[in-house]
Design an enzyme around this catalytic site. Structure first.
Site, short mmCIF file in Angstrom:
data_model
loop_
_atom_site.label_atom_id
_atom_site.label_comp_id
_atom_site.label_asym_id
_atom_site.label_seq_id
_atom_site.Cartn_x
_atom_site.Cartn_y
_atom_site.Cartn_z
N GLU B 83 0.81 -1.22 0.00
CA GLU B 83 0.00 0.00 0.00
C GLU B 83 0.84 1.26 0.00
O GLU B 83 0.60 2.18 -0.77
CB GLU B 83 -0.93 0.04 1.22
CG GLU B 83 -2.28 -0.62 1.04
CD GLU B 83 -2.17 -2.11 1.13
OE1 GLU B 83 -1.11 -2.59 1.54
OE2 GLU B 83 -3.14 -2.79 0.79
N HIS B 152 -11.13 -4.68 10.17
CA HIS B 152 -11.67 -4.47 8.83
C HIS B 152 -12.92 -3.62 8.85
O HIS B 152 -13.64 -3.59 7.86
CB HIS B 152 -12.02 -5.83 8.19
CG HIS B 152 -10.83 -6.58 7.70
ND1 HIS B 152 -9.96 -7.21 8.53
CD2 HIS B 152 -10.36 -6.79 6.46
CE1 HIS B 152 -9.00 -7.79 7.83
NE2 HIS B 152 -9.22 -7.55 6.57
#
Lengths: 437, 387
Positions: B83, B152
């Site tokens: 990322e 999440h």
């Protein structure tokens, strides 16, 4: 050429390296004889690993340049003749002037800081000029440079005027970023200096992206002549950061035209490179990702220049990235606020003896490329440039109060672009009424 | 950066329109996002996608389905799991005028790249004094899904909306999704586009105007989804659906609720919110994220903000500040208009639990919104009195 991994060409034979030795540019012959094991990195600490025998730079035969002396390593000696000199007189003077500009500018920054004209974080580049001069004088204006907070000399070498850099440091409206960036954030779109990043490792992905854009423009947008190369400068501390490895991977995977230049000055503030790194030889990390890794003596501008020439040509051809580790040293502390107590004075003295400016001066004299008079006149000229820069910055105004809220967005009012392609705020009908129902 | 967008009729990657002539056309959020990306990539060759699984896997949530086949691997890039690296690469490419659309598989993973979103994208235009603008879009699902656990499920609207230099958008319906994503891609500034995984499959009716390829919505303007006169309920993303259901329930009890779909968290449409509050005199803010320093807290304060801004304007005389407040006429105190304390509905102040019943308690439900609206209307006892 697509970016998919299946098209990835053969990696170069690994490992590669130009082994430097510590002697300054005194004689051509001794320069290329491997003297091992070297007191690697100049550190008083003993080494845990075995020295590595020298390898030639893995250059395909067709591309070896006649002037590249590194291929003579195996022979161990060089015939000294004027045809084999690495630089012409003009180039020599250009290199000297650039290094003097960098050195004098940084000394002036220190002076201004202690007089209170400059403030905040100021990180000086004294001692590392060979790296920036060695690389930058081979770049075109369209090539991109990304740096860290130690970026004054990178901006100067790339062509940003001394006046603009000095005013930026003083925080005046005439600075290259109108006083909004400061010492650590030198941006110049005209000269393709895109920062100036304070977080170490942050500039590496951005540089990789700039290289990506150059490749994209060439291959997808089909722009002719889009062969800009990107240089990412960073230090030894950054080489332990995750983003560095992520970008080595992606740059090699997609064969981006980038050169990763490590300015290994052995110290990350007070943390010695050897205390922080499991394998201190940074150039070895290149071949692990499938790109050449080169180690070069960063106190010798001519050696850096040779390696830079090869790496830049490689990137411009489209052969992909290179990792260049320049062994260098900063004569001052990490920043002007750093008392610099942890470094051994003997180590500092050793490196001070290898001052790149003195070394180049000696080379120019020995090879009769320049006279004392010419170098003195260059120094005088730089003194004048700097005095002018300081005077200009002193007299420049502070940014106006209205500048505080400007430039947050490129879009003047933040409403975005409408279907006709113009900014919505420019449409007079838009500002009537509030919400859509 | 003024460029006329050619009005091309584009064949979407897959058909979003039913063939009959009579019924209203419906479109799922997934189709809306896919067609928006397709049309923008077709109109401008500088737009490219990058992210994990966007190419051969057709998108982790199938948002980018068909785009690899249509545009090739040079414009739809499958990245390694890096990322920080690929976000930074996107930012660097955007510095040079390309228009990357960076997908995060969920915005939770953007935390690995948040340095680039904030420090090298959001702040660059300011630090370089306007020399370098960053026309990048960061998109992906945000907020809670179903049973995916604490790491999440976080909502990042408040975090990104706090940062000057970013635009933060959060669509609810397909019209929002299409219009705002197209606006985001065309925008010269970094945009954080917060979608919602549970909404991807939901269908919404769309008009012909929405299906046009040049359709885009303004940034910084909210939408009043339902007009009302008793209480204002602000929400974004999935909570708009819940608020609409709550409004139905409240209507049966005689409370007419005005639902504002924020659409744009930054810049926040304070003008719309204040106008609505001045009309109804009661405010309920709904969000899925954590309560402290959240979007609701900001909306609450922005009704006071207008009070303070009067002094600021007089002493600084900045026209820019006025424009940032999105209106030149709303420098009045909405505070004086409130008849009841502002009710703030947010997620529970805990990391998201896994068990289904606990997860239901940790996220606002329709009943919570109904109860809050009733409290704001003084139909039930305030929370402080029951403590």
């Amino acid at each position: 050429m697509s970016f998919s991994a299946t098209n990835f060409a053969q990696p170069r034979p690994v490992p590669v390296g130009v082994r430097s030795n510590e002697k300054p540019l005194s004689s051509d012959a001794s320069r290329f004889r491997f003297r091992g094991p070297p007191s690697f990195l100049g550190s008083p600490h003993s080494l845990r690993f075995k020295p590595i025998p020298p390898f030639k730079l893995a250059i395909p035969h067709s591309q070896r340049s006649a002037a590249s002396s590194v291929t003579h390593i195996a022979n161990g000696k060089m015939v000294k003749s004027s045809a084999n000199l690495l630089i012409t007189k003009e180039e020599g003077l250009e290199l000297y002037e650039d290094m003097i500009l960098g050195r004098f500018f940084e000394d002036m920054c220190a002076q201004m800081y202690y007089r209170g004209k400059m403030f905040g974080f100021v990180h000086l580049y004294n001692g590392q000029e060979a790296v920036s001069t060695g690389f930058f004088k081979l770049l075109k204006k369209e090539d991109t440079v990304v740096s860290t907070y130690r970026d004054h000399v990178h901006a100067l070498s790339k062509g940003v005027p001394a006046r603009a850099v000095m005013s930026e440091l003083f925080g005046k409206a005439t600075g290259c970023c109108r006083g909004q960036g400061g010492s650590m954030h030198m941006f110049s779109k005209e000269h393709n200096v895109i920062g100036g990043f304070a977080f170490i490792g942050e500039g590496i992905p951005v540089a990789t992206g700039a290289a990506f854009s150059s490749k994209y423009r060439r291959e997808v947008l089909k722009e002719a002549g889009a062969d800009q190369v990107t240089l990412a400068f960073f230090g030894d501390g950054t080489c332990n950061n995750g983003q560095f490895y992520e970008c080595l991977n992606m740059a090699a995977l997609w064969k981006l035209p980038i050169i990763f230049v490590v300015e290994n000055n052995l110290w990350a503030i007070g943390m010695s490179h050897l205390r922080a790194t499991s394998d201190p030889e940074i150039w070895k990390k290149g071949p692990a990702f499938g790109m050449p890794g080169v180690h070069v003596d960063g106190m010798d501008v001519l050696k850096v220049r040779e390696v830079a020439k090869e790496a830049i040509e490689r990137a411009r051809r489209g052969d992909g990235p290179t990792l260049v580790e320049c062994e260098t040293y900063r004569f001052r502390g990490h920043s002007l606020a750093d008392p610099d107590e942890l470094r051994d004075p003997a180590e500092k003295a050793r490196y001070a003896a290898r001052d790149p400016i003195s070394a180049l001066k000696k080379y120019l004299f020995e090879n009769k490329l320049a006279s004392e008079q010419e170098l003195k006149s260059i120094e005088k000229k730089i003194d004048e440039v700097l005095d002018d820069a300081v005077e200009y910055s002193d007299e420049s105004p502070l940014p106006p109060r209205s500048q505080l809220l400007e430039n947050v967005f490129a879009d003047p009012k933040g409403f975005g672009i409408g279907p006709d392609g113009k900014y919505r705020c420019e449409d007079p009908k838009f500002t009537q009424g509030t919400a859509h129902v | 950066m003024l460029r006329a967008i050619r009005n091309k009729s584009i064949l979407p990657a897959f058909s979003a329109v039913r063939a009959f002539s009579s019924s209203a056309k419906e479109m799922t959020i997934r189709e809306a996002l896919n067609t928006a990306l397709d049309e923008e990539m077709s109109a401008d060759p500088k737009v490219f996608l990058m992210g994990e699984e966007v190419g051969e896997y057709q998108g982790a949530y199938k948002i980018t389905k068909g785009l690899l086949d249509k545009y090739g691997p040079e414009r739809v890039l499958d990245t390694p799991i890096t990322e920080a690296g690929f976000t930074g690469i996107g930012v660097g490419a955007a510095y040079y005028g390309l228009k990357p659309v960076v997908e995060f598989m969920t915005f939770n993973f953007s935390m690995q790249a948040i340095d680039h979103i904030i420090n090298s994208a959001a702040k660059s235009n300011y630090m370089s004094a306007g020399q370098i603008s960053v026309p990048i879009v960061f998109r992906g699902p945000n907020g809670a899904a179903a049973g995916v656990g604490a790491q999440h499920s976080q909502c990042y609207a408040a975090w990104y909306a706090a940062c000057p230099g970013l635009k933060v958008l959060s669509p609810y319906s397909s019209e929002d999704a299409r219009g705002l994503l197209k606006a985001a891609i065309r925008d010269p500034d970094p945009v954080v586009f917060l979608e919602n995984e549970l909404l991807y499959g939901e269908s919404f009716p769309v008009s012909a105007e929405v299906l046009d390829s040049s359709f885009c919505l303004p940034i910084g303007k909210a939408k009043i989804e339902r007009e009302g006169k008793d209480v204002t309920i602000t929400a974004f993303s999935k909570m708009v659906g819940y608020a609409l259901k709550a409004a139905e329930i409240l209507a049966k009890e005689g409370i007419s609720a005005e639902i504002i779909n924020l659409r744009s968290i930054r810049p926040l449409d304070r003008a719309t919110i204040n106008a609505s509050v001045r009309k109804t005199n009661r405010l309920v803010t709904v969000e899925e994220g954590f309560p402290q320093h959240g979007v609701g807290a900001e909306i609450w304060f922005s009704s006071l903000h207008c009070l303070f801004s009067v002094q600021l304007v007089n002493s600084w005389k900045y026209t820019n500040l006025l424009h940032l407040l999105n209106s030149t006429s709303v420098i009045e105190e909405s505070f004086g208009y409130l008849d009841a304390p502002v009710e703030r509905i947010a997620g529970a102040d805990v990391p998201m639990p896994y068990a289904a019943n606990l997860e239901r308690m940790a996220v606002p439900q329709v009943e919570d919104i109904v109860r809050a609206a009733k409290r704001a209307c003084y139909r039930s006892v305030p929370m402080a009195a029951t403590a």
